[in-house]
Motif scaffolding. Structure first.
Motif: not given
Lengths: 431, 431
Positions: B134-136, B313, B316-317, B309-310, B303-304, B128
């Protein structure tokens, strides 16, 4: 290819019909994606004679017998409402069937019980279609963002009210006029209560909050205020401060007032948001969900929140997931309220207010008004005063304060001598 | 709680560091969500002395030994680039480890091979973080929309170029000036080639197209045009027709010219889009992906798209998904290019052009110009002619035509006597 996976469909209205159509049209694609073909085992309806498009041998009025039949692998529930849906889902789990549901009312009332029943039976429960139709938001919350900490989830989750508010902003119409137009165009139902009074949005907010914060949040925990009291003046005042009015479903993690841990505040109400906010551009009957996460930052998910096709797309996405798990002989990740955060009442939830007043234009009025805010412990962010003759309008935007303090302030203002009228009161978000 | 799941981290730059931090900060949450705690087994880096924040006993320079170690369950790869990442991933799969990667270049080049290797080993490959931070979006394409047919995926997938184009629109600056500002503020790298020339976006487009259309699409299949040729005039012309200029990654399913089946057209180029389009509001360094599906209709994910961070994220998802599968003893749904749609060259892809010309203002000029469009089989949608003195400007927006016909038309116009200059040529999308 091995034997087909067999699906029991409960309900065959707009969404159920679209699900049947997609299952037929996409059968080759679905088989490729799942690894086994999918077949409809039966369709439970109340009045078989009303479904001439469904092969008669598939129709049954005995939903309970259908969901427990041995040749059924998966159950798709699109009947809606609490009963008989709840009993049927529990029966399906007990019989070892995974379930895909589009039932927001049921999930918002009994999500924890249903997830526990699914977990006990080691089967799946997915319900992407229950919130914002085709927009993938529940799966991202459950899975994509599973490695992050969510702070807030703010959604425009009801297309009817968003259509009405968009039209009020575009045309200057009042609520009643915009509702009449929405009804005529089919965006509002004959009885628009569930939408207009925020019940639909509150159920969705409860589901979003439960998943986002791993806690049990039911529709009864959601503070709810609809849009029927939103006036053309509110919409005009919003425009004056660079805002637009939206019915928002707001789910947030907030520190407890005594500093003893965190709680979850969930509320549905109209609010002014800046026109520069990504949610402000969500017009007409569209839906969107804005997410703030610790690591991911700001995310938004946008799309069609209702309609047969979009809702059926969400159902089929879940069906593919559940079917793949069945083929693999496993259940997907479950949902538990392990964080156990308590729901926080609206009175203790920090909010911000916009207040427009007609006041007498004489010395000391601003001081009197400002004193009332201070007395209630509410800090003022911006004031604009415009005089005209012996009257003046006063537009105040507050800083964040407990909602009870803000509503008490407004009540006090209404009783003040120098205040001739409170012309607009709305919460403000995202400033 | 049973024994921890042990993670090998390959690379420890901005993203790797953020992954380590989140693994530490969220360890209780992650354990609750996965069902087992997660522990870092080792961190492979080139220069251990450059990582004083990482416990020394975790650091190793031998990535290959780390990924094949028996006490490692999962591998997180954030080194980027083709080699040694590819060899390490294949070694990890061969050793039975699931992999989470943020490596767009590798996935865009070798996704099919890597997925096949993962499938053979019955382990997972998720990435991802490789597309829009971070945008799913990849998980929704792989899973949420798995029951639908995708028509188009259009993304703003590169923050640097979006920042530059946003600044050009806001300030009227030219490309060089806006790039200099972006570099100074850290939005562009010292060598901005990968971003500015569209290589980064092309890799992401290849990944999006592969997943959306279940076909093998590599970066080499993607038509690519960067933004360095976008002028202040282009941006101004766009504004005049109610558009804004964005670098778009466009993946679409198109009917073959001979009617014999479908193909996939994937391209990255600047384009004018209407300011009313949801993508037009995506400003600064933000990213967004707009999806059109048969049943779901229009969806957008926002999103970012970058940053530690993003991106962490997203990693980790994926890590939670892969870890849950490991705990359940299964692999998640794989990715195969089962649809096998061929890539279509840009020349045969239908596009629309906006062309601004300076022409002599005398009788017959419009006829001459219009004739050239007709000769190439290009139909004109709108024309605006404004005279000033003996000259005139002609602004033409075409209907859809094969890109080769459009570029041939522009080439012919450049050679025409009556055309004093072609002041702006850009493709138009979403009108």
């Amino acid at each position: 290819m091995t034997a087909p996976l067999r699906v029991a469909l409960l309900g065959c209205g707009t969404v159920g019909g679209a699900v049947l159509r997609l299952l037929d049209e996409q059968s080759d694609e679905l088989a490729a994606r799942i690894g086994r073909p999918v077949e409809v085992a039966g369709v439970a309806v109340r009045r078989p004679d009303r479904h001439p498009d469904v092969p008669p041998h598939l129709l049954t009025t005995d939903a309970h017998a259908l969901v427990t039949r041995e040749d059924v692998d998966l159950v798709v529930e699109v009947i809606g409402g609490i009963e008989p849906a709840r009993t049927l889902l529990l029966a399906a789990f007990a019989a070892g069937k995974s379930v895909v549901s589009a039932n927001k009312a049921l999930l918002a009332e009994d999500g924890t019980v249903l997830h526990a029943a699914a977990a006990k039976a080691d089967v799946d429960l997915y319900y992407e279609a229950a919130v914002t139709g085709a927009i993938p938001i529940l799966r991202p919350l459950r899975e994509s963002l599973a490695g992050d900490q969510l702070r807030r989830v703010v959604g425009i989750v009801n297309g009817t009210t968003n259509y009405i508010l968009s039209r009020m902003a575009e045309t200057g119409a009042g609520f009643a006029e915009a509702l009449a137009e929405a009804t005529e165009l089919g965006y509002a139902e004959a009885d628009p209560t569930a939408d207009v009074d925020g019940f639909d949005a509150a159920a969705k907010a409860a589901i979003l909050a439960s998943l986002a914060f791993h806690s049990e949040v039911t529709a009864a925990d959601v503070y709810r205020e609809g849009i029927s009291a939103v006036t053309a003046a509110d919409v005009a005042r919003a425009a004056e401060i660079g805002c637009t009015v939206k019915l928002l479903a707001i789910c947030e993690r907030v520190a407890a007032p005594d500093g003893a841990g965190e709680s979850v505040a969930v509320r549905v109400h109209p609010a002014m948001i800046p026109t520069t906010h990504p949610l402000a551009a969500v017009g007409g009957a569209f839906n969107a969900v804005f997410v703030e996460a610790e690591a991911a930052g700001e995310l938004m998910f946008y799309g069609q929140g209702a309609g047969g096709g979009p809702t059926a797309s969400a159902v089929l996405g879940d069906l593919v997931a559940v079917a793949r798990n069945r083929v693999a002989g496993v259940a997907g990740p479950g949902v538990t309220p392990y964080a156990g955060l308590p729901a926080r009442p609206i009175a203790e939830t920090p909010t911000r207010y916009h207040v427009s007043l007609d006041v007498a234009d004489r010395p000391g009025v601003l001081a009197t008004v400002a004193h009332e805010f201070a007395r209630q412990g509410v800090s003022i962010a911006t004031v604009r005063q415009d005089g005209h003759g012996d009257a003046a309008t006063l537009v105040i935007v507050t800083h964040s304060a407990p909602d009870a303090a803000l509503s008490a302030t407004v009540a006090a203002l209404r009783g003040m001598d120098v205040v001739r009228g409170v012309t607009s009161v709305l919460r403000v978000e995202g400033l």
